[in-house]
Design an enzyme around this catalytic site. Structure first.
Site, PDB file in Angstrom:
ATOM      1  N   PRO A 236      23.653  47.014  59.354  1.00  0.00           N
ATOM      2  CA  PRO A 236      23.055  45.899  60.151  1.00  0.00           C
ATOM      3  C   PRO A 236      24.296  45.189  61.237  1.00  0.00           C
ATOM      4  CG  PRO A 236      23.816  44.996  57.907  1.00  0.00           C
ATOM      5  CD  PRO A 236      24.031  46.570  58.052  1.00  0.00           C
ATOM      6  N   GLU A 237      24.075  45.976  62.304  1.00  0.00           N
ATOM      7  CA  GLU A 237      24.954  45.183  63.672  1.00  0.00           C
ATOM      8  C   GLU A 237      23.632  44.829  64.416  1.00  0.00           C
ATOM      9  OE1 GLU A 237      28.688  46.739  65.157  1.00  0.00           O
ATOM     10  OE2 GLU A 237      29.154  47.687  63.226  1.00  0.00           O
TER      11      GLU A 237
ATOM     12  N   ARG B 115      24.846  28.433  68.112  1.00  0.00           N
ATOM     13  CA  ARG B 115      26.189  28.640  67.793  1.00  0.00           C
ATOM     14  C   ARG B 115      26.637  30.120  67.933  1.00  0.00           C
ATOM     15  NH1 ARG B 115      24.546  27.707  61.891  1.00  0.00           N
ATOM     16  NH2 ARG B 115      24.291  29.935  61.130  1.00  0.00           N
TER      17      ARG B 115
ATOM     18  N   ARG C 299      39.604  42.409  57.774  1.00  0.00           N
ATOM     19  CA  ARG C 299      38.620  43.668  58.106  1.00  0.00           C
ATOM     20  C   ARG C 299      39.460  44.699  58.613  1.00  0.00           C
ATOM     21  NH1 ARG C 299      32.829  42.344  59.636  1.00  0.00           N
ATOM     22  NH2 ARG C 299      32.548  44.207  58.359  1.00  0.00           N
TER      23      ARG C 299
ATOM     24  N   LYS D  81      22.362  38.634  65.265  1.00  0.00           N
ATOM     25  CA  LYS D  81      22.232  39.406  63.892  1.00  0.00           C
ATOM     26  C   LYS D  81      21.087  38.572  63.097  1.00  0.00           C
ATOM     27  CE  LYS D  81      26.968  41.371  63.744  1.00  0.00           C
ATOM     28  NZ  LYS D  81      28.083  41.269  63.218  1.00  0.00           N
TER      29      LYS D  81
ATOM     30  N   ASN E 156      31.619  45.678  62.915  1.00  0.00           N
ATOM     31  CA  ASN E 156      33.121  45.998  62.786  1.00  0.00           C
ATOM     32  C   ASN E 156      33.108  47.938  63.304  1.00  0.00           C
ATOM     33  OD1 ASN E 156      35.660  45.840  61.992  1.00  0.00           O
ATOM     34  ND2 ASN E 156      35.312  47.072  59.892  1.00  0.00           N
TER      35      ASN E 156
END
Length: 269
Positions: free
Chosen positions: A2-3, A122, A259, A52, A166
């Site tokens: 899930p990106e 946001r 990360r 997302k 990532n």
DNA sequence: GTGTCATGCGTAT
DNA sequence: TACGCCTGACACG
């Protein structure tokens, strides 16, 4: 996986099959039982994606917000299907022809319009959204202004740019030749512009194909994108110790903000 | 079987 | 910076 590309692709495919149809809505696992019951039997008017986040708007004005987090998964099946409903299925949406199965999301909740606005406000510019109120590069620049955090941390911040995760962060920084440890405020306008255009290009490719492919065919000895093998799709991500596909330098890895990031010390300096 | 890690993110300390 | 949440795949013994 899930990106942002996964989320926009899910919205597109689910709209095609579920939109405009009344749905049966339930929560086999029980954790979304009260929310699911609010839209049981109601027409699904539209699904939209921002960064997302997904928003399911129903004809009775109820909105369901879904965020997959790290583990969430959709399974969209035509009926009839052999695919079992798992015991951890949070939300099950069924039409006359199709069934959407959601498991493991970070968020699956009923929200009102104000909450939707709060979530959207946001988020930074989304490379997969066509129209932006402000120039997206200017928006990013204003949100990076005077920040000393590394650019590798900044572009995972969804307020800066919405939808990168990532894998794309490592790959996009490689493609634009930017060291992930560069302080955000030192990234010049031309690099920010490149960051945006590469994000748009790569996420669009990912949205269409359902997978993340960032390598140019020539860099992996292919003549066409369609011939790129699974092992050849990425330049850096999880390739520590392996040679850079362009210059042969050894790909390095480090931790930024908890990360892992991977980069080529020669191509990105 | 157990342990570890993962394409995410919010909250507490 | 650490922890909690949510699940599945894989390495290891």
């Amino acid at each position: 996986m899930p990106e942002g590309h996964t989320i926009h692709r899910a919205a597109r495919l689910q709209n095609k099959r579920l939109r405009g149809r009344p749905v049966q809505s339930e929560s086999p696992q029980g954790r979304f039982a009260s929310g699911a019951s609010l839209v049981d039997g109601i027409e699904l008017a539209k699904i939209s994606a921002n960064g997302k986040h997904l928003f399911y708007e129903f004809a009775n004005d109820v909105i369901v917000h879904v965020h997959l987090g790290l583990f969430g998964k959709f399974r969209l099946r035509s009926l009839p299907t052999e695919d079992p409903v798992s015991e951890n299925c949070r939300w099950l949406v069924t039409t006359a022809n199709d069934r959407l199965h959601l498991a493991g999301p970070t968020a699956c909740e009923v929200v009102d319009g104000e909450q939707v606005d709060a979530i959207r406000s946001r988020l930074g510019p989304d490379p997969l959204v066509k129209r932006h109120r402000r120039d997206p590069v200017e928006t990013m620049a204003s949100r990076l202004h005077r920040r000393t955090i590394p650019i590798g941390a900044a572009i995972l911040d969804q307020k800066v740019i919405a939808g990168l995760g990532n894998v794309y962060r490592a790959e996009i920084l490689y493609r634009i030749g930017l060291d992930p440890f560069t302080p955000a405020r030192e990234v010049d306008q031309s690099k920010l512009h490149a960051l945006w255009t590469e994000s748009v290009r790569l996420l669009r490719l990912g949205e269409r194909s359902g997978r993340i492919v960032t390598t140019d065919p020539a860099d992996v000895g292919r003549t066409r994108r369609s011939n790129i093998k699974a092992q050849e799709r990425l330049y850096c991500y999880k390739r520590q110790g392996e040679p850079c596909r362009r210059c042969g330098s050894i790909i390095r890895t480090a931790d930024i903000d908890g990360r892992n990031i991977w980069w080529c010390p020669a191509e990105q300096s």
